[in-house]
Scaffold this active site. Structure first.
Site, short mmCIF file in Angstrom:
data_model
loop_
_atom_site.label_atom_id
_atom_site.label_comp_id
_atom_site.label_asym_id
_atom_site.label_seq_id
_atom_site.Cartn_x
_atom_site.Cartn_y
_atom_site.Cartn_z
CG HIS A 1 -6.70 3.45 0.31
ND1 HIS A 1 -7.00 4.75 0.68
CD2 HIS A 1 -5.48 3.18 0.84
CE1 HIS A 1 -6.00 5.24 1.37
NE2 HIS A 1 -5.07 4.31 1.50
CG ASP B 1 -0.98 4.31 4.57
OD1 ASP B 1 -1.04 4.76 3.41
OD2 ASP B 1 -1.81 4.58 5.45
CD GLU C 1 -2.81 1.30 2.38
OE1 GLU C 1 -3.05 2.47 2.79
OE2 GLU C 1 -3.25 0.28 2.94
CG HIS D 1 -0.78 5.88 -1.15
ND1 HIS D 1 -1.70 5.07 -1.77
CD2 HIS D 1 -1.05 5.80 0.19
CE1 HIS D 1 -2.51 4.54 -0.86
NE2 HIS D 1 -2.12 4.96 0.32
#
Length: 357
Positions: A190, A314, A29, A31
């Protein structure tokens, strides 16, 4: 939960000692964005009701340090090397393109996915990719899933929960779900700011509370609506060790069973083929993103097992060093650590290869 680290690893042939730095690590995860995408997206009108969330994310994307962390792939590789992190499965910074009118969102999704695919093509040993799609145009989303999983060579899609207050269990999203199932595209569900006004106070729209409440709600809608009977081969990925659902599975089953036997439900309920927990264990995989807590990880292992848990950081919103240290030092058996660190991600996202050199 009260058990010691020794008890935590005492099931089967488990070893309490942490695995060394030869552990292959895939984070799922993670970004990113591109300067080209941000240059276009920051000039696009926002759908009514999404202005506050998008203004916040645009402020984050304008912050020089965070913008660099989102857009500078070479710097990210250097950081990954320093941590001993082999791969990152990249995805567009939330809420993706879901807050934009469809006429703008569809070409923006294609623009981003083309750039993401090029990053993956250049360094397939270091990066995978989750495409972005437009639930506000389900037919275009279905076409982009096919393109992403086909010629672009991506590993799945990320959908940032609701789109204009609409959820994937609703009939209009059938083309999107059918394409995801047919193309074996895992959907990473998400969080984003909840659609309900009650969450808008006291900092609750974001990660303090609203994010997990929103994503957990969305997952429960998919389960309780019968959507997973219609699309039994869907794979749904939930971050934050399951958005709270593993903690509630026994009660969910208990109360769902009670409601189906009586008039105990407040609203009509579709007849399901399985119990809610059976859908959760069959169709959903969870990640560690943002939850570096051994007690919660222990509960997740008991609830779903090591082969349904993947490592995630994250990035850039959590500390990568802290997350990797947690993965290496958590009281796990070698097999559990291997499954969480890379084996489950390789299976779920179709990742092949070995440790990066």
């Amino acid at each position: 939960m009260g058990r010691s680290s020794e008890e935590f690893v005492a099931q089967g042939d488990r070893a309490a000692a942490p695995v060394g730095h030869d552990l292959r690590v895939i984070a799922v995860e993670e970004h990113m964005s591109t300067e080209e995408f941000l240059g276009v997206a920051h000039g696009v009108d926002v759908a009514p009701g999404d202005e506050v969330e998008v203004d916040l994310l645009r402020a984050i994307e304008r912050d020089p340090d965070l913008r660099t962390r989102l857009t500078d792939i070479d710097a990210r590789l250097r950081e990954m090397d320093a941590l001993g992190q082999d791969m990152a499965v990249l995805s567009l910074n939330p809420p993706g393109v879901q807050a934009f009118p469809a006429a703008d969102a569809v070409p923006l999704a294609r623009l981003f996915n083309d750039a993401l695919a090029e990053i993956v093509r250049r360094r397939p040993d270091r990066f995978g990719g989750l495409g972005t799609v437009t639930p506000q145009d389900p037919v275009a989303a279905a076409e982009e899933i096919e393109r992403g999983m086909g010629p672009l060579g991506l590993n799945g899609v990320m959908i940032n929960s609701h789109t204009g207050g609409r959820y994937l269990d609703e009939p209009e999203f059938g083309p999107l779900l059918a394409a995801a199932e047919a193309n074996r595209a895992p959907i990473y569900l998400h969080p984003r700011a909840p659609s309900m006004p009650v969450y808008r106070d006291y900092g609750m729209p974001g990660a303090i509370w609203g994010y997990q409440a929103e994503a957990g709600l969305h997952a429960m809608r998919l389960i309780l609506s019968g959507t997973l009977d219609r699309y039994p081969d869907l794979t749904i990925v939930l971050g934050h060790l399951g958005e709270g659902i593993p903690y509630w599975l026994r009660r969910i089953d208990n109360r769902h069973g009670f409601a189906t036997r009586t008039i105990g439900a407040a609203t009509p309920m579709p007849k399901l083929s399985l119990t809610p927990s059976e859908y959760f264990r069959r169709n959903m995989v969870i990640t560690t993103s943002g939850i570096d807590d051994p007690d919660v990880l222990e509960l997740a292992l008991r609830a779903v097992g090591q082969d349904a848990i993947m490592f995630a950081i994250d990035y850039p919103y959590e500390d990568p060093a802290a997350a990797v240290t947690f993965l290496r030092d958590a009281p796990l058996s070698d097999d559990q650590r291997t499954a969480i660190a890379h084996r489950t991600a390789e299976r779920v996202f179709g990742i092949t290869g070995t440790r990066s050199g």
